[in-house]
Write a protein that holds these residues in place. Structure first.
Motif, PDB file in Angstrom:
ATOM      1  N   ALA A  92       1.039  -1.290  -0.007  1.00 16.69           N
ATOM      2  CA  ALA A  92      -0.070  -0.056   0.054  1.00 16.69           C
ATOM      3  C   ALA A  92       0.832   1.117  -0.089  1.00 16.69           C
ATOM      4  CB  ALA A  92      -0.934  -0.151   1.178  1.00 16.69           C
ATOM      5  N   GLY A  93       1.776   1.059   0.504  1.00 18.89           N
ATOM      6  CA  GLY A  93       2.888   2.423   0.779  1.00 18.89           C
ATOM      7  C   GLY A  93       3.281   2.559  -0.604  1.00 18.89           C
ATOM      8  N   LEU A  94       3.955   1.644  -1.380  1.00 20.82           N
ATOM      9  CA  LEU A  94       4.250   1.802  -2.633  1.00 20.82           C
ATOM     10  C   LEU A  94       3.297   2.170  -3.685  1.00 20.82           C
ATOM     11  CD1 LEU A  94       6.395  -1.590  -2.942  1.00 20.82           C
ATOM     12  CD2 LEU A  94       7.463   0.688  -2.676  1.00 20.82           C
ATOM     13  N   LEU A  95       2.214   1.474  -3.238  1.00 19.94           N
ATOM     14  CA  LEU A  95       0.932   1.965  -4.341  1.00 19.94           C
ATOM     15  C   LEU A  95       0.576   3.471  -4.185  1.00 19.94           C
ATOM     16  CD1 LEU A  95      -1.542  -0.911  -4.253  1.00 19.94           C
ATOM     17  CD2 LEU A  95      -0.265  -0.240  -6.259  1.00 19.94           C
ATOM     18  N   ALA A  96       0.514   3.942  -2.839  1.00 16.78           N
ATOM     19  CA  ALA A  96       0.372   5.310  -2.524  1.00 16.78           C
ATOM     20  C   ALA A  96       1.482   6.473  -3.342  1.00 16.78           C
ATOM     21  CB  ALA A  96       0.313   5.469  -1.007  1.00 16.78           C
ATOM     22  N   THR A 201       2.989  -7.480  -0.648  1.00 20.20           N
ATOM     23  CA  THR A 201       1.895  -8.242  -0.886  1.00 20.20           C
ATOM     24  C   THR A 201       0.717  -7.296  -1.282  1.00 20.20           C
ATOM     25  OG1 THR A 201       2.571  -9.793   0.883  1.00 20.20           O
ATOM     26  CG2 THR A 201      -0.058 -10.162  -0.024  1.00 20.20           C
ATOM     27  N   PHE A 202       0.344  -7.545  -2.728  1.00 26.67           N
ATOM     28  CA  PHE A 202      -0.630  -6.984  -3.338  1.00 26.67           C
ATOM     29  C   PHE A 202      -1.901  -7.588  -3.264  1.00 26.67           C
ATOM     30  CE2 PHE A 202       3.376  -5.378  -5.199  1.00 26.67           C
ATOM     31  CZ  PHE A 202       3.246  -3.950  -5.319  1.00 26.67           C
ATOM     32  N   SER A 203      -2.930  -7.176  -2.565  1.00 28.78           N
ATOM     33  CA  SER A 203      -3.993  -7.801  -2.438  1.00 28.78           C
ATOM     34  C   SER A 203      -5.209  -6.775  -2.328  1.00 28.78           C
ATOM     35  CB  SER A 203      -4.218  -8.396  -1.130  1.00 28.78           C
ATOM     36  OG  SER A 203      -3.969  -7.515   0.264  1.00 28.78           O
ATOM     37  N   ALA A 204      -6.547  -7.117  -2.089  1.00 28.84           N
ATOM     38  CA  ALA A 204      -7.799  -6.380  -2.186  1.00 28.84           C
ATOM     39  C   ALA A 204      -7.486  -5.405  -0.927  1.00 28.84           C
ATOM     40  CB  ALA A 204      -8.949  -7.217  -1.988  1.00 28.84           C
ATOM     41  N   SER A 205      -7.171  -6.005   0.162  1.00 28.10           N
ATOM     42  CA  SER A 205      -6.948  -5.277   1.354  1.00 28.10           C
ATOM     43  C   SER A 205      -5.708  -3.962   1.304  1.00 28.10           C
ATOM     44  CB  SER A 205      -6.217  -6.252   2.674  1.00 28.10           C
ATOM     45  OG  SER A 205      -7.412  -6.908   2.972  1.00 28.10           O
ATOM     46  N   ALA A 206      -4.690  -4.200   0.429  1.00 30.04           N
ATOM     47  CA  ALA A 206      -3.662  -3.404   0.332  1.00 30.04           C
ATOM     48  C   ALA A 206      -4.158  -2.195  -0.618  1.00 30.04           C
ATOM     49  CB  ALA A 206      -2.586  -4.058  -0.304  1.00 30.04           C
ATOM     50  N   LEU A 207      -5.085  -2.578  -1.780  1.00 31.82           N
ATOM     51  CA  LEU A 207      -5.762  -1.502  -2.375  1.00 31.82           C
ATOM     52  C   LEU A 207      -6.760  -0.699  -1.712  1.00 31.82           C
ATOM     53  CD1 LEU A 207      -6.726  -3.634  -5.574  1.00 31.82           C
ATOM     54  CD2 LEU A 207      -5.007  -1.810  -5.333  1.00 31.82           C
TER      55      LEU A 207
END
Length: 361
Positions: A92-96, A201-207
């Motif tokens: 999530a940090g990388l996506l953000a 770990t890229f997941s629905a929760s991370a999104l």
């Protein structure tokens, strides 16, 4: 002066007493959350403190302002509460970071702000606060006597007129107890390593966590911070520039063991309230963080009951701001859905509900 394409403003640096005391204004929110992450998740406190120190200095020099560098609170709160695993927290940090960098580079932040109203942002803050409070209570009941003593410290500091510093006082009490129990740890430097504590770990929760964090970041760390730079320092700093610098911060620090960081308006206001007026406060605070990283092993002995009270105090501070908005029914609704189900889903439902109500009005 220039370094790696970043222009530094030498005329906006000072190192007087106001800059030194102002440096503490940012640590009030940073240290309690980072210590909680290190105690309850695989986050490495030495790595986190090193990157906080480095980026305090970098952005203090780059902006010439006491700009805040603090944890992304939605992601940190979800990780502390166990709603995000460590790999999801990293992802999530990388996506953000990537989205903030792209958003700042393409000038889309202003347009995005129009779709996320303040009640939705405040609702996310309330949800994170409730999650932190729940975790704090669970930790505190294990040792009620220690928790009661820590709570008295917080109440006494707040009653003395230093409400913002109550979390820092509880943190100090916990560090004192840890030192009494285990002694002063030997100084050590964290070894640089790619994804040292675990891979993303890229997941629905991370999104979902990313969506919740961006809702808070756009309102609190981009738009509100840009306005404060103008109001408090008479400096125009564009939201897109702030977005780009937060994206760079996350993308450089998270892979090397740091945590997702942003420019919070609360930390900027805190530094100003404590006397900071230039980027010199960031240089001072950055040096202190780097020094603290050498002795970060003290967190291993931090009492969990004291940590519970610390989380409760942080939750109260964060939750109180959640009601600084109109349509409190929407704030409460987003908060309840977030804590009872999923913060990402709460964000999406909040945006839909807000759009529907505005259409009717």
């Amino acid at each position: 002066m220039a370094l790696s394409g970043v222009t530094f403003d030498d005329e906006r640096l000072a190192f007087d007493l106001g800059e030194v005391t102002g440096a503490l204004g940012d640590s009030i929110t940073v240290l309690p959350i980072v210590v909680a992450l290190a105690a309850l998740t695989p986050v490495s406190l030495p790595h986190a403190l090193v990157f906080f120190g480095l980026f305090q200095v970098v952005w203090g020099l780059a902006y010439g302002l006491p700009l805040s560098v603090e944890p992304m609170k939605a992601l940190a709160g979800l990780a502390v509460a166990g709603s995000l695993g460590y790999g999801e927290f990293v992802a999530a940090g990388l996506l953000a970071g990537g989205l903030l960098l792209v958003g700042g580079a393409t000038g889309t932040l202003g347009r995005l702000q129009g779709y996320v109203s303040e009640p939705v942002v405040r609702g996310i803050q309330l949800a994170v606060a409730l999650l932190l409070l729940r975790t704090g209570v669970e930790l505190g009941v294990a040792e009620p006597g220690v928790a009661a003593g820590a709570a008295l410290v917080a109440v006494a500091v707040a009653a003395a007129g230093y409400r913002r510093a109550s979390a820092l006082a509880v943190l100090g009490a916990g560090v004192g107890l840890a030192l009494l129990g285990a002694g002063v740890p030997a100084p050590s430097l964290p070894a640089p390593s790619g994804f040292a504590m675990g891979s993303p770990t890229f997941s629905a929760s991370a999104l979902g966590g990313t969506a919740a964090q961006l809702a808070m970041t756009v309102g609190n760390a981009v738009v509100a911070t840009a306005l404060l730079c103008s109001d408090l320092f008479d400096r125009r700093v564009s939201p897109d520039r702030l977005s780009r610098s937060m994206g760079v911060t996350c993308l450089l620090s998270v892979p090397l063991g740091g945590i997702p960081m942003c420019h919070g308006s609360g930390g900027l206001a805190g530094k100003h309230a404590f006397g900071a007026r230039t980027g010199g406060a960031n240089v001072v605070l950055g040096g202190l963080y780097l020094l603290a990283a050498l002795f970060a092993g003290v967190v291993a002995g931090f009492p969990m009951a004291v940590l519970g009270v610390l989380l409760a105090v942080v939750a109260v501070h964060l939750g109180r701001r959640g009601f600084d908005a109109d349509r409190r029914w929407l704030v409460v609704g987003v908060g309840v859905v977030g804590v009872g189900w999923n913060v990402g889903a709460a964000f999406l439902l909040g945006v839909i509900a807000d759009a529907a109500v505005r259409r009717i009005e």
